[in-house]
Design a protein around this motif. Structure first.
Motif, PDB file in Angstrom:
ATOM      1  N   ASP A 134      22.091  55.656   3.379  1.00 46.99           N
ATOM      2  CA  ASP A 134      23.539  55.524   3.525  1.00 46.99           C
ATOM      3  C   ASP A 134      24.311  56.776   3.121  1.00 46.99           C
ATOM      4  O   ASP A 134      25.393  57.021   3.648  1.00 46.99           O
ATOM      5  CB  ASP A 134      24.034  54.338   2.687  1.00 46.99           C
ATOM      6  CG  ASP A 134      23.477  53.020   3.195  1.00 46.99           C
ATOM      7  OD1 ASP A 134      23.237  52.921   4.411  1.00 46.99           O
ATOM      8  OD2 ASP A 134      23.259  52.102   2.387  1.00 46.99           O
ATOM      9  N   ARG A 137      24.996  58.894   6.101  1.00 48.56           N
ATOM     10  CA  ARG A 137      25.356  58.140   7.307  1.00 48.56           C
ATOM     11  C   ARG A 137      26.342  58.900   8.198  1.00 48.56           C
ATOM     12  O   ARG A 137      26.128  59.037   9.405  1.00 48.56           O
ATOM     13  CB  ARG A 137      25.961  56.796   6.904  1.00 48.56           C
ATOM     14  CG  ARG A 137      26.558  56.004   8.063  1.00 48.56           C
ATOM     15  CD  ARG A 137      27.166  54.713   7.564  1.00 48.56           C
ATOM     16  NE  ARG A 137      26.135  53.802   7.121  1.00 48.56           N
ATOM     17  CZ  ARG A 137      25.534  52.913   7.914  1.00 48.56           C
ATOM     18  NH1 ARG A 137      25.878  52.828   9.179  1.00 48.56           N
ATOM     19  NH2 ARG A 137      24.616  52.113   7.443  1.00 48.56           N
ATOM     20  N   SER A 205      23.448  49.380   2.213  1.00 50.24           N
ATOM     21  CA  SER A 205      24.432  48.542   2.904  1.00 50.24           C
ATOM     22  C   SER A 205      23.784  47.469   3.762  1.00 50.24           C
ATOM     23  O   SER A 205      24.406  46.498   4.124  1.00 50.24           O
ATOM     24  CB  SER A 205      25.338  49.410   3.793  1.00 50.24           C
ATOM     25  OG  SER A 205      24.590  50.028   4.806  1.00 50.24           O
ATOM     26  N   LYS A 347      28.254  49.804   9.490  1.00 48.41           N
ATOM     27  CA  LYS A 347      28.216  49.504   8.063  1.00 48.41           C
ATOM     28  C   LYS A 347      28.844  48.145   7.782  1.00 48.41           C
ATOM     29  O   LYS A 347      28.315  47.342   6.996  1.00 48.41           O
ATOM     30  CB  LYS A 347      28.958  50.593   7.284  1.00 48.41           C
ATOM     31  CG  LYS A 347      28.873  50.419   5.769  1.00 48.41           C
ATOM     32  CD  LYS A 347      29.499  51.592   5.056  1.00 48.41           C
ATOM     33  CE  LYS A 347      29.375  51.441   3.538  1.00 48.41           C
ATOM     34  NZ  LYS A 347      29.962  52.604   2.825  1.00 48.41           N
TER      35      LYS A 347
END
Length: 425
Positions: A134, A137, A205, A347
């Motif tokens: 993440d 990302r 996430s 997300k």
């Protein structure tokens, strides 16, 4: 020893990223030729500008609707299978386009192409998002987002070369064959970590159970905070982007008196700017707007409107000024796409145990693509009634409205974070 330990994960990340980039870029080989051959369709086949606008709609309406209605199909039957099959169907639908001269046949083939391509982006994003932690990302999706604009550049260039050397009727067969080949490559190699029993560290996430299905329909997706604001922003930005994609070559040819080859090739400057903007925005977001990337995308969307103003004001100053402001407009318009159309909705869709990343991405991009459906007939009508300047005023207004929607989403995100901190205390 260390090299051997990290090789399996990094190798699969590289293969997945590269294959995903090429496969999605290839879809533009079947979108961009329509903009290139519009002048030929108008002159040779006597198809009116209004009808040309409806051909845009024939491609983009099923693309938008099928993303919204079938966005969760990749969550249910597998992203790899969905993407591979859709690429193959897309290629097969357009291979015979140049054989026909009938407006309604053109519209039917474009409809099948748009419906098939609807699930390509959501499932590319779903698989790619599962392979990277993440913390990177935004950077990963920023770089990956260059595939749309790189594909647009290559698709336009290939179409211009084929048109120049072999005529407009031979513009579609070769690109269609390439897309079919990419579909088979995806079916063989575009795999998720769970299929290869590889664990990706730093995935916080997404806590979904492997094999679980998304239970959210599109009405429930609409109610998720920030979802509609992001979707409306993507709607506005996509209207502008596809107006430039589909009409810029004709504007350069008819209004600014470029040659046909110049109009096709110089129109890619907008997409070159898109590549630069998409590549750079992910790093900017992770470095300066890591806590709220939506603020950064607000600024970019606002600047896209400003650069369109400058492009319109200086359009008759010559090629240098045309291309300079086209480059900036492309960078600021296309840059936020990977954040608003991939990183943010994926997300949201993966949070709280949801297995709805593809559904969320499909909803946002499908809703945004409704704008591209309206783009064709509206731009055709506006340019006929009010000239090319009317088209640019419309695009400027949409860019500024889109920036206000992103700003509203950023405010919602800040409010959520404050409420979460308050509840913890």
């Amino acid at each position: 020893m260390l090299f051997r330990e990290v090789t399996p994960l990094r190798w699969r990340q590289f293969v997945t990223f590269l294959l995903g980039w090429i496969s999605y870029a290839s879809t533009y080989f079947l979108r961009k030729p329509l903009g290139v051959v519009k002048t030929d369709l108008e002159v040779i086949l006597k198809i009116s500008k209004t009808q040309l606008g409806w051909l845009d709609t024939a491609l983009l309406l099923p693309y938008a609707v099928m993303q919204i209605l079938l966005g969760s199909i990749g969550d249910k039957i597998g992203a790899r299978k969905t993407l591979g099959i859709c690429l193959i169907l897309s290629g097969l639908s357009m291979v015979s386009f140049g054989f026909w001269s009938n407006f309604y046949v053109f519209a039917f083939l474009l409809f099948i192409n748009g419906a098939a391509q609807a699930q390509c982006w959501p499932n590319c994003v779903k698989i790619l998002g599962e392979w990277f932690p993440d913390r990177v990302r935004n950077s990963v999706f920023g770089i990956f987002g260059t595939c749309a604009f790189g594909g647009g550049i290559m698709g336009t260039a290939l179409a211009v070369i084929l048109q120049t050397n072999y005529g407009w009727r031979n513009v579609f067969a070769l690109p269609s064959s390439l897309v079919v080949l990419m579909g088979f490559a995806v079916l063989l190699q575009f795999k998720q970590p769970t299929e290869l029993n590889i664990e990706v560290p730093g995935k916080e996430s997404s806590k979904s159970v492997p094999g679980s299905e998304s239970k959210l329909n599109y009405f429930q997706l609409m109610k998720i905070p920030m979802m509609m604001e992001v979707a409306l922003a993507v709607f506005c930005l996509k209207v502008v982007r596809y107006s430039m994609y589909m009409w810029l070559p004709m504007f350069l040819y008819n209004e600014l008196k470029y040659t046909k080859n110049q109009a096709g090739l110089f129109s890619t400057t907008f997409e070159i700017g898109g590549v630069l903007g998409s590549f750079g925005i992910g790093f900017v977001m992770d470095r300066y707007f890591s806590k709220c990337p939506l603020l950064g995308t607000t600024l970019s969307a606002f600047l896209s409107g400003i650069t369109l103003v400058l492009f319109n004001l200086t359009s008759h100053w010559g090629i240098f000024f045309n291309n300079f402001f086209m480059l900036l407009a492309g960078a600021f318009n296309c840059g936020p796409d990977s954040i608003l159309g991939a990183a943010v909705p994926s997300k949201i869709g993966a949070q709280d145990g949801r297995n709805a990343a593809a559904a969320a991405v499909g909803f946002v991009n499908g809703f945004g693509s409704l704008g591209t459906v309206l783009e064709g007939p509206i731009i055709g009508l506006v340019s006929t009634m009010y000239g090319w300047s009317g088209m640019f005023y419309l695009m400027i207004g949409l860019s500024l409205f889109g920036s206000t929607m992103v700003l509203k989403a950023a405010h919602t995100q800040k409010s959520q974070e404050k409420n979460a901190i308050f509840q913890e205390v």
